[in-house]
Design a protein around this motif. Structure first.
Motif, PDB file in Angstrom:
ATOM      1  N   ILE A   1       0.991  -1.386   0.344  1.00 41.83           N
ATOM      2  CA  ILE A   1      -0.187   0.379  -0.184  1.00 41.83           C
ATOM      3  C   ILE A   1       0.744   1.357  -0.214  1.00 41.83           C
ATOM      4  N   PRO A   2       1.148   1.931  -1.296  1.00 44.78           N
ATOM      5  CA  PRO A   2       1.637   3.348  -1.358  1.00 44.78           C
ATOM      6  C   PRO A   2       0.623   4.632  -1.192  1.00 44.78           C
ATOM      7  N   ASN A   3       0.836   5.743  -1.435  1.00 47.57           N
ATOM      8  CA  ASN A   3       0.459   7.047  -1.491  1.00 47.57           C
ATOM      9  C   ASN A   3       0.407   7.300  -2.683  1.00 47.57           C
ATOM     10  N   THR A   4      -0.360   8.773  -3.429  1.00 45.39           N
ATOM     11  CA  THR A   4      -0.183   8.810  -4.719  1.00 45.39           C
ATOM     12  C   THR A   4       1.070   9.357  -4.753  1.00 45.39           C
ATOM     13  N   ALA A   5       1.722  10.189  -3.321  1.00 50.34           N
ATOM     14  CA  ALA A   5       3.007  10.868  -3.611  1.00 50.34           C
ATOM     15  C   ALA A   5       4.544  10.410  -4.195  1.00 50.34           C
ATOM     16  N   ILE A   6       3.478   8.849  -4.504  1.00 50.68           N
ATOM     17  CA  ILE A   6       4.653   7.934  -4.927  1.00 50.68           C
ATOM     18  C   ILE A   6       6.013   8.311  -6.510  1.00 50.68           C
ATOM     19  N   SER A   7       4.246   9.207  -6.847  1.00 51.10           N
ATOM     20  CA  SER A   7       4.982   9.760  -8.530  1.00 51.10           C
ATOM     21  C   SER A   7       5.803  10.703  -8.144  1.00 51.10           C
ATOM     22  N   ILE A   8       5.546  11.618  -6.844  1.00 49.51           N
ATOM     23  CA  ILE A   8       7.106  13.035  -6.345  1.00 49.51           C
ATOM     24  C   ILE A   8       7.903  12.095  -5.613  1.00 49.51           C
ATOM     25  N   GLY A   9       8.324  11.016  -5.364  1.00 52.70           N
ATOM     26  CA  GLY A   9       9.530   9.918  -4.493  1.00 52.70           C
ATOM     27  C   GLY A   9       8.919  10.461  -3.293  1.00 52.70           C
ATOM     28  N   GLU A  10       7.496  10.466  -2.561  1.00 49.24           N
ATOM     29  CA  GLU A  10       7.340  11.150  -0.872  1.00 49.24           C
ATOM     30  C   GLU A  10       5.900  10.056  -0.473  1.00 49.24           C
ATOM     31  N   SER A  11       6.077   9.058  -0.944  1.00 44.63           N
ATOM     32  CA  SER A  11       4.976   7.771  -0.287  1.00 44.63           C
ATOM     33  C   SER A  11       5.652   7.380   1.026  1.00 44.63           C
ATOM     34  N   MET A  12       4.458   7.020   1.843  1.00 51.47           N
ATOM     35  CA  MET A  12       4.711   6.464   2.321  1.00 51.47           C
ATOM     36  C   MET A  12       3.820   5.261   2.486  1.00 51.47           C
ATOM     37  N   THR A  13       4.483   3.824   2.359  1.00 57.64           N
ATOM     38  CA  THR A  13       4.480   2.559   1.398  1.00 57.64           C
ATOM     39  C   THR A  13       4.293   1.494   2.544  1.00 57.64           C
ATOM     40  N   PHE A  14       3.186   0.689   2.771  1.00 54.60           N
ATOM     41  CA  PHE A  14       3.481  -0.384   3.880  1.00 54.60           C
ATOM     42  C   PHE A  14       3.195  -1.335   2.805  1.00 54.60           C
ATOM     43  N   LEU A  15       4.677  -2.932   3.138  1.00 47.71           N
ATOM     44  CA  LEU A  15       4.513  -3.878   2.008  1.00 47.71           C
ATOM     45  C   LEU A  15       4.490  -4.670   3.471  1.00 47.71           C
ATOM     46  N   THR A  16       4.159  -6.253   3.015  1.00 44.16           N
ATOM     47  CA  THR A  16       3.450  -7.403   3.637  1.00 44.16           C
ATOM     48  C   THR A  16       3.653  -8.344   2.686  1.00 44.16           C
ATOM     49  N   SER A  17       3.969  -9.757   2.798  1.00 46.87           N
ATOM     50  CA  SER A  17       4.259 -11.306   1.778  1.00 46.87           C
ATOM     51  C   SER A  17       3.888 -12.211   2.472  1.00 46.87           C
ATOM     52  N   VAL A  18       3.785 -13.225   1.712  1.00 47.18           N
ATOM     53  CA  VAL A  18       3.713 -14.190   2.276  1.00 47.18           C
ATOM     54  C   VAL A  18       4.895 -15.268   0.839  1.00 47.18           C
ATOM     55  N   ARG A  19       5.092 -16.107   1.459  1.00 46.22           N
ATOM     56  CA  ARG A  19       6.599 -16.910   0.125  1.00 46.22           C
ATOM     57  C   ARG A  19       7.034 -16.463   0.144  1.00 46.22           C
ATOM     58  N   SER A  20       7.160 -15.463   0.513  1.00 45.99           N
ATOM     59  CA  SER A  20       8.483 -14.890   0.238  1.00 45.99           C
ATOM     60  C   SER A  20       9.932 -15.093   0.456  1.00 45.99           C
ATOM     61  N   THR A  21      10.917 -14.108  -0.241  1.00 46.81           N
ATOM     62  CA  THR A  21      12.536 -14.453   0.199  1.00 46.81           C
ATOM     63  C   THR A  21      13.119 -13.514   0.957  1.00 46.81           C
ATOM     64  N   PRO A  22      13.755 -13.847   1.669  1.00 48.16           N
ATOM     65  CA  PRO A  22      14.696 -12.649   2.204  1.00 48.16           C
ATOM     66  C   PRO A  22      14.951 -11.273   1.043  1.00 48.16           C
ATOM     67  N   GLU A  23      15.842 -11.829   0.141  1.00 43.12           N
ATOM     68  CA  GLU A  23      16.287 -11.154  -0.717  1.00 43.12           C
ATOM     69  C   GLU A  23      15.615 -10.285  -1.387  1.00 43.12           C
ATOM     70  N   MET A  24      13.863 -11.397  -1.854  1.00 41.42           N
ATOM     71  CA  MET A  24      12.494  -9.756  -2.234  1.00 41.42           C
ATOM     72  C   MET A  24      12.535  -8.513  -0.990  1.00 41.42           C
ATOM     73  N   ASP A  25      12.643  -9.574   0.045  1.00 44.55           N
ATOM     74  CA  ASP A  25      11.783  -7.968   0.512  1.00 44.55           C
ATOM     75  C   ASP A  25      12.526  -7.428   0.354  1.00 44.55           C
ATOM     76  N   ARG A  26      14.121  -7.201   1.236  1.00 44.17           N
ATOM     77  CA  ARG A  26      14.745  -6.366   0.662  1.00 44.17           C
ATOM     78  C   ARG A  26      15.543  -5.487  -0.573  1.00 44.17           C
ATOM     79  N   TRP A  27      15.449  -5.803  -1.210  1.00 42.84           N
ATOM     80  CA  TRP A  27      14.759  -5.791  -3.006  1.00 42.84           C
ATOM     81  C   TRP A  27      13.832  -4.241  -2.740  1.00 42.84           C
ATOM     82  N   LEU A  28      12.953  -4.924  -2.592  1.00 42.24           N
ATOM     83  CA  LEU A  28      11.498  -4.014  -2.910  1.00 42.24           C
ATOM     84  C   LEU A  28      11.167  -2.982  -1.726  1.00 42.24           C
ATOM     85  N   LEU A  29      11.790  -3.260  -0.498  1.00 36.66           N
ATOM     86  CA  LEU A  29      11.696  -2.887   0.810  1.00 36.66           C
ATOM     87  C   LEU A  29      12.844  -1.557   0.016  1.00 36.66           C
ATOM     88  N   ASP A  30      14.162  -1.573   0.061  1.00 39.80           N
ATOM     89  CA  ASP A  30      14.669  -0.473  -0.202  1.00 39.80           C
ATOM     90  C   ASP A  30      13.997   0.347  -1.476  1.00 39.80           C
TER      91      ASP A  30
END
Length: 262
Positions: free
Chosen positions: A120-149
């Motif tokens: 869940i991001p918000n529309t300010a992502i278009s200018i690099g100022e979003s507040m984003t929440f992420l959660t996952s299932v069956r993911s890998t630590p590597e993909m978690d880190r990549w998406l979070l970064d």
């Protein structure tokens, strides 16, 4: 990383615009509306656009669903045969659609499922100022880190338990509309006090930005900063008391609770 976003509406387009700025990332957007795709191209020329969902996801590492809630099931049924769960991750930014119902839709006849994210991001992502929440299932630590970064590059981001995503959506995704409503109200108040609309809005925006930066840089509780501007018998405390008497804090809390899916 190759990312395909299915849906080029307001959030899909904003997401494409933001992710296209992440280094070593190629973004493709699929949508049946040529007008929507043209809008994406206008703000993010490096993004590849496509009208065919299945064609767009062929080489993707991550497929992100950014469509309206009532069309999610149909879109998943369309693309599921073309998805390769051994190498592709599926994510959704559809508010209120958690990991369990999303996984049920994605399950193939053999029972296989992909690594899956609810984002869940918000529309300010278009200018690099979003507040984003992420959660996952069956993911890998590597993909978690990549998406979070990646999402940290586009503002701020938290990888949280699934139960916290919807509250985060109320505060940050719905919350951006609530912040805009405050700016509108402050602008109208400023006009009533004698400022021109553009002057009042300019002042309200900068004040909101300054307040946010103060909290971010000092790490103080909001009440500590409030105390610094509420002198005894002064005008600020009169204004705060008038706002509370009109229901300011209860109204904000009620709005957040109402916008948080159960």
């Amino acid at each position: 990383m190759k990312i395909t976003i299915i849906g080029a509406g307001n959030m899909g387009g904003a997401l494409a615009h933001g992710l296209a700025t992440v280094p070593d990332t190629h973004v493709t957007v699929a949508d049946p509306s040529d007008a929507h795709l043209q809008n994406v191209k206008m703000v993010a020329p490096s993004v590849t656009t496509c009208a065919d969902n299945r064609e767009a996801l062929r080489d993707a590492d991550i497929v992100i669903l950014a469509v309206k809630p009532w069309v999610v099931a149909g879109v998943i049924e369309e693309i599921k045969p073309a998805l390769d769960y051994s190498r592709q991750t599926v994510a959704s930014i559809v508010g209120g659609l958690g990991l369990s119902p999303l996984s049920e839709m994605l399950k193939k006849e053999d029972g296989s499922l992909p690594p899956t994210y609810y984002i869940i991001p918000n529309t300010a992502i278009s200018i690099g100022e979003s507040m984003t929440f992420l959660t996952s299932v069956r993911s890998t630590p590597e993909m978690d880190r990549w998406l979070l970064d990646a999402f940290m590059r586009l503002g701020d981001a938290m990888l949280v338990e699934e139960r916290l995503v919807n509250p985060g959506m109320a505060i940050a995704s719905c919350g951006i509309a609530y912040a805009m409503r405050y700016v509108r109200a402050a602008t109208e108040g400023g006009v009533q006090l004698g400022l021109r609309p553009e002057e009042a809005q300019r002042a309200a925006i900068q004040t909101l930005r300054g307040a946010a930066m103060l909290l971010q840089k000092t790490g103080e509780h909001p009440e500590a900063e409030i105390d610094r501007v509420t002198t005894a018998g002064g005008v600020t405390i009169r204004g705060l008391n008038a706002m509370e008497a009109a229901g300011f804090t209860p109204a904000v809390i009620a709005g957040l609770i109402a916008s948080c899916p159960k």
